[in-house]
Design an enzyme around this catalytic site. Structure first.
Site, mmCIF file in Angstrom:
data_model
loop_
_atom_site.group_PDB
_atom_site.id
_atom_site.type_symbol
_atom_site.label_atom_id
_atom_site.label_comp_id
_atom_site.label_asym_id
_atom_site.label_seq_id
_atom_site.Cartn_x
_atom_site.Cartn_y
_atom_site.Cartn_z
ATOM 1 N N VAL A 53 -151.554 -10.016 -4.487
ATOM 2 C CA VAL A 53 -152.051 -9.696 -5.829
ATOM 3 C C VAL A 53 -152.599 -8.274 -5.882
ATOM 4 O O VAL A 53 -152.367 -7.544 -6.854
ATOM 5 C CB VAL A 53 -153.113 -10.725 -6.286
ATOM 6 C CG1 VAL A 53 -153.688 -10.346 -7.654
ATOM 7 C CG2 VAL A 53 -152.509 -12.120 -6.342
ATOM 8 N N CYS A 54 -153.300 -7.859 -4.841
ATOM 9 C CA CYS A 54 -153.870 -6.510 -4.819
ATOM 10 C C CYS A 54 -152.777 -5.440 -4.861
ATOM 11 O O CYS A 54 -152.926 -4.425 -5.535
ATOM 12 C CB CYS A 54 -154.754 -6.316 -3.587
ATOM 13 S SG CYS A 54 -156.185 -7.409 -3.566
ATOM 14 N N THR A 55 -151.682 -5.683 -4.155
ATOM 15 C CA THR A 55 -150.566 -4.738 -4.167
ATOM 16 C C THR A 55 -149.987 -4.638 -5.572
ATOM 17 O O THR A 55 -149.760 -3.532 -6.084
ATOM 18 C CB THR A 55 -149.490 -5.149 -3.146
ATOM 19 O OG1 THR A 55 -150.074 -5.127 -1.840
ATOM 20 C CG2 THR A 55 -148.287 -4.224 -3.199
ATOM 21 N N MET A 58 -152.618 -2.647 -7.802
ATOM 22 C CA MET A 58 -152.705 -1.209 -7.546
ATOM 23 C C MET A 58 -151.392 -0.508 -7.887
ATOM 24 O O MET A 58 -151.401 0.616 -8.397
ATOM 25 C CB MET A 58 -153.117 -0.931 -6.100
ATOM 26 C CG MET A 58 -154.544 -1.362 -5.767
ATOM 27 S SD MET A 58 -155.804 -0.546 -6.773
ATOM 28 C CE MET A 58 -156.368 -1.927 -7.772
#
Length: 161
Positions: A53-55, A58
């Site tokens: 999810v973070c990828t 960002m």
């Protein structure tokens, strides 16, 4: 742990080490929130580099950089990993927003998003040019993130107030 920053309150003046990928070099420096005075600022707290999810989050914010720039907005990503991890993450995905390291979770605590066991909650804070919090979203689980469209819409409201 203090509660999350409140709408209308002056944001804490944090300074964190970080860096930004310019397409060929990862440029390292310290980032201080008060130096964004006069511009709207997006602070995106995310749990970890190179996670699913973070990828996606960002990469979306990096891809939307021109939209943020049209509103003269500064966008920073903040997570507990160190600057070396941020460099590898930025290089791997071509991320063009500054990624700031908060390994001791000083900033996460100051913003009220530190969370035992998981490090920090996924959260986005929008500051007006005056450094006051104008909008925020703090996730309970962090399995999703606020879209560029949502952030642009909220930033656009700042321009009209």
């Amino acid at each position: 742990m203090p509660g999350a920053a409140q709408i209308g309150s002056q944001l804490p003046d944090i300074t964190l080490a970080g860096g930004v990928w310019d397409g060929t070099t990862f440029i390292r420096r310290d980032y201080t929130l008060s130096r964004t005075a006069g511009r709207p600022t997006v602070l995106a707290f995310y749990p970890g580099d190179d996670t699913s999810v973070c990828t996606k989050q960002m990469c979306a914010y990096s891809s939307g950089l021109e939209q943020f720039a049209e509103l003269d907005a500064t966008v920073w990503g903040v997570s507990p990993q160190d600057v070396d991890s941020h460099e590898a993450f930025a290089r791997k995905y071509g991320l063009r927003i500054p990624l700031l390291a908060d390994p001791d979770r000083q900033a996460a605590r100051a913003f009220g998003v530190a969370a035992p066991g998981i490090g920090l909650r996924r959260a986005v804070f929008l500051a007006g040019p005056d450094g006051r919090l104008r909008w925020k979203h703090v996730a309970l689980l962090g399995a999703t993130f606020q879209s560029v469209d949502t952030l642009i819409r909220e930033l656009g409201k700042l321009a009209t107030t």
